[in-house]
Write an enzyme that holds these catalytic residues in place. Structure first.
Site, PDB file in Angstrom:
ATOM      1  N   SER A  31     -14.464 -82.271  80.193  1.00 14.27           N
ATOM      2  CA  SER A  31     -14.343 -81.550  81.284  1.00 14.27           C
ATOM      3  C   SER A  31     -15.393 -82.112  82.203  1.00 14.27           C
ATOM      4  O   SER A  31     -16.281 -82.652  81.803  1.00 14.27           O
ATOM      5  CB  SER A  31     -14.756 -79.927  80.917  1.00 14.27           C
ATOM      6  OG  SER A  31     -15.950 -80.095  80.588  1.00 14.27           O
ATOM      7  N   LYS A  32     -15.262 -81.894  83.649  1.00 17.72           N
ATOM      8  CA  LYS A  32     -16.006 -82.333  84.358  1.00 17.72           C
ATOM      9  C   LYS A  32     -17.349 -81.649  84.292  1.00 17.72           C
ATOM     10  O   LYS A  32     -18.530 -82.147  85.180  1.00 17.72           O
ATOM     11  CB  LYS A  32     -15.446 -82.123  85.985  1.00 17.72           C
ATOM     12  CG  LYS A  32     -15.137 -80.414  86.292  1.00 17.72           C
ATOM     13  CD  LYS A  32     -14.401 -80.214  87.408  1.00 17.72           C
ATOM     14  CE  LYS A  32     -14.158 -78.794  87.890  1.00 17.72           C
ATOM     15  NZ  LYS A  32     -13.374 -78.605  88.922  1.00 17.72           N
ATOM     16  N   ARG A  33     -17.712 -80.764  83.556  1.00 19.81           N
ATOM     17  CA  ARG A  33     -18.879 -79.952  83.361  1.00 19.81           C
ATOM     18  C   ARG A  33     -19.915 -81.060  82.593  1.00 19.81           C
ATOM     19  O   ARG A  33     -20.974 -80.708  82.952  1.00 19.81           O
ATOM     20  CB  ARG A  33     -18.821 -78.745  82.805  1.00 19.81           C
ATOM     21  CG  ARG A  33     -18.303 -77.484  83.858  1.00 19.81           C
ATOM     22  CD  ARG A  33     -19.493 -77.382  84.697  1.00 19.81           C
ATOM     23  NE  ARG A  33     -19.110 -76.177  85.939  1.00 19.81           N
ATOM     24  CZ  ARG A  33     -19.837 -75.993  86.758  1.00 19.81           C
ATOM     25  NH1 ARG A  33     -20.984 -76.150  86.707  1.00 19.81           N
ATOM     26  NH2 ARG A  33     -19.247 -74.936  87.445  1.00 19.81           N
ATOM     27  N   LYS A  34     -19.286 -81.848  81.962  1.00 19.80           N
ATOM     28  CA  LYS A  34     -20.080 -82.567  80.899  1.00 19.80           C
ATOM     29  C   LYS A  34     -20.025 -84.158  81.280  1.00 19.80           C
ATOM     30  O   LYS A  34     -20.782 -84.831  80.743  1.00 19.80           O
ATOM     31  CB  LYS A  34     -19.701 -82.529  79.552  1.00 19.80           C
ATOM     32  CG  LYS A  34     -20.049 -80.663  79.195  1.00 19.80           C
ATOM     33  CD  LYS A  34     -19.860 -80.781  77.824  1.00 19.80           C
ATOM     34  CE  LYS A  34     -20.639 -79.246  77.404  1.00 19.80           C
ATOM     35  NZ  LYS A  34     -20.439 -78.766  76.084  1.00 19.80           N
ATOM     36  N   ARG A  61     -24.138 -82.623  88.865  1.00 20.41           N
ATOM     37  CA  ARG A  61     -24.106 -82.470  87.501  1.00 20.41           C
ATOM     38  C   ARG A  61     -25.217 -82.939  86.447  1.00 20.41           C
ATOM     39  O   ARG A  61     -25.962 -82.333  85.608  1.00 20.41           O
ATOM     40  CB  ARG A  61     -22.570 -82.673  86.783  1.00 20.41           C
ATOM     41  CG  ARG A  61     -21.700 -81.995  87.332  1.00 20.41           C
ATOM     42  CD  ARG A  61     -20.393 -82.178  86.716  1.00 20.41           C
ATOM     43  NE  ARG A  61     -19.384 -81.529  87.694  1.00 20.41           N
ATOM     44  CZ  ARG A  61     -18.465 -82.169  88.369  1.00 20.41           C
ATOM     45  NH1 ARG A  61     -18.589 -83.805  88.182  1.00 20.41           N
ATOM     46  NH2 ARG A  61     -17.481 -81.656  89.003  1.00 20.41           N
TER      47      ARG A  61
END
Length: 519
Positions: free
Chosen positions: A274-277, A502
């Site tokens: 996911s774009k969060r990681k 991020r």
């Protein structure tokens, strides 16, 4: 009757025994690295068998449609090294290849399902459906449609239509409202064997939305049949939808394709990528200086389908055993074996990707390396965007590097004395930075939209413009002063800007944890 314009060509490729596969990305934003992963597998499957690889655009979700995304998909997939035999931009005998241009087909096929009793019109309002969902959740039942429209007679449904009531069209799942064990659907997954779903767990899925556009389920099945798709190779997250697709094939009286559900790409901690990681945008990897052949090679490692060279091959070809994971698309066509694929989620490890990219960079001759730099990090188009932002602030050309260095850096990590406002704590600053990331992820990437999104957040969180811009400037540039911030974000690009945010948050949270201040 289905229009002549959309009729199948006289020679159905399924009947001719020709392998045909497809990918069907949605133009809802930056092209996803998962699209390239599944696209590569489809490409290899088709080319190894002398078949056709089709690109179809699934653009029926008009609420999330992004006008520029389709061309971005074409450009990004070609950049990574994939080409297709049929598609919106190259044509082919089974078009149109954009679902928004095929709505007449879906409506006519929906009418067939309604006439045969395999589908029905549902007249419940969104508010009624939401109330039903909340009641089911309160009763600890799985949310599932159970509206009265399912039991309407044809006359009742026609009367509601005549009254002008808006409706969706839903699939009638056989025995879907009876106790478990009374009805089920079984299909074969080529990697997993037979999979069975009890119909108590299969919802009466919407096939046609109230705006007249189809859902994924209807369009997917109709298009795959009409385009002669023999093998559906897609991510394993679609396994739970496959019973609905099988029921549709059976309702139409069509033969099933073979289903291959590929293991999902995973983060290092085994969570779904996911774009969060991890950066998931193909645009990011291109702008950040990854070589397309390295990225394609890396994706070819996912799933374990690539057979390692034998000891004899290593000796005869003079291969370096340390570089056994480095191979070309031609090597993949020769050695990739779908029956070797492991169902454990392949790890999308950026550390390994960077290593692999470095191997490709070091293998280049100096001229090729220079060309790669000029085509990406130091391209004329990128420099032309940067130059006006710093021109009015410079006294000598030598100052360009000092003012514009953050446009070329891979990692910018400011210290707390640079990014924490005077009246804020480190913890509340990081909390606000997380909220800011969420807001910018949803914003259109142009200055007025970014500015408006930020100001709404400022009002909500009671931060000043000065504080917020100081924080964002520090995260993006590592400095307290820079060229115009919003314009710099546009030039840097959404994918790289958000990735920088991020990485900043990840680094700061790790630092807090080491200091014993994190949760």
């Amino acid at each position: 009757m289905i229009s002549e314009q959309f009729a199948l060509p006289s020679r159905n490729p399924k009947q001719a025994g020709t392998v045909r596969v497809r990918i069907a990305p949605s133009p809802t934003g930056d092209p996803h690295v998962g699209t390239a992963y599944i696209g590569l597998l489809n490409y290899l499957f088709a080319k190894q068998r002398g078949g056709a690889f089709v690109l179809r655009i699934e653009d029926t979700d008009r609420t999330r449609f992004v006008a520029t995304s389709e061309q971005m998909i074409f450009d990004a997939l070609r950049w990574v090294g994939l080409t297709w035999d049929e598609g919106p931009d190259v044509g082919g005998p089974y078009g149109p290849y954009r679902q928004s241009e095929r709505t007449e087909i879906y409506r006519e096929y929906c009418d067939k399902l309604i006439a045969s009793g395999h589908a029905y019109r549902a007249f419940e309002t969104p508010e009624e459906l939401e109330a039903e969902r909340k009641q089911q959740m309160a009763a600890k039942l799985p949310p599932k449609y159970n509206g009265p429209s399912r039991n309407y007679t044809p006359q009742q449904a026609e009367a509601a239509v005549a009254e002008g009531k808006p409706y969706t069209v839903r699939l009638r799942v056989p025995d879907g409202d009876k106790p478990a064990g009374t009805a089920s659907t079984t299909f074969r997954d080529e990697l997993r064997g037979d999979i069975t779903f009890d119909h108590v767990n299969v919802d009466d899925q919407v096939l046609l939305k109230s705006d007249g556009y189809p859902t994924y389920h209807l369009a997917n099945v109709v298009d795959d049949h009409l385009m002669g798709i023999t093998d559906v190779i897609r991510a394993e997250e679609w396994i739970s939808s496959t019973p609905k697709h099988v029921l549709l094939y059976q309702a139409f009286g069509w033969d099933l394709p073979r289903f291959w559900h590929m293991p999902l790409l995973r983060n290092v901690d085994k969570s779904k990528i996911s774009k969060r990681k991890n950066p998931v945008s193909l645009i990011y990897y291109r702008q950040a200086g990854y070589l397309p052949q390295a990225l394609l090679n890396f994706l070819g490692l996912m799933g374990g389908g690539m057979a390692q060279p034998t000891e004899q091959e290593i000796v005869s070809k003079g291969l370096d055993t340390k570089l056994a994971d480095v191979f070309s698309l031609e090597d993949m066509l020769e050695r990739y074996d779908f029956h070797r694929i492991s169902l454990g989620g392949p790890v999308f490890d950026l550390t390994k990707l960077k290593w692999m990219n470095g191997e490709y960079l070091r293998a280049m001759n100096p001229d090729a390396f220079f060309d790669a730099l000029r085509q990406t990090i130091f391209s004329d188009s990128y420099l032309r965007e940067i130059a006006p932002l710093v021109q009015t602030r410079m006294e000598t050309l030598a100052q360009f590097g000092d003012m514009a260095d953050f446009f070329f850096k891979d990692d910018v990590q400011p210290s707390p004395d640079v990014f924490v406002p005077k009246k804020r704590t480190l913890e509340e600053t990081l909390a606000f930075a997380g909220d800011l990331l969420t807001v910018l992820e949803a914003a259109a990437w142009e200055t007025t939209a970014i500015d408006a999104a930020m100001r709404t957040l400022l009002t909500d969180k009671q931060w000043s413009v000065k504080e917020a811009f100081m924080l964002l400037r520090a995260i993006i540039t590592g400095k307290t002063a820079s060229p115009p911030l919003l314009e710099s974000l546009i030039v840097l690009g959404k994918a790289r800007s958000l990735d920088r945010m991020r990485r900043f948050l990840d680094a700061q949270k790790k630092a807090l944890a080491l200091a014993g201040r994190g949760k």
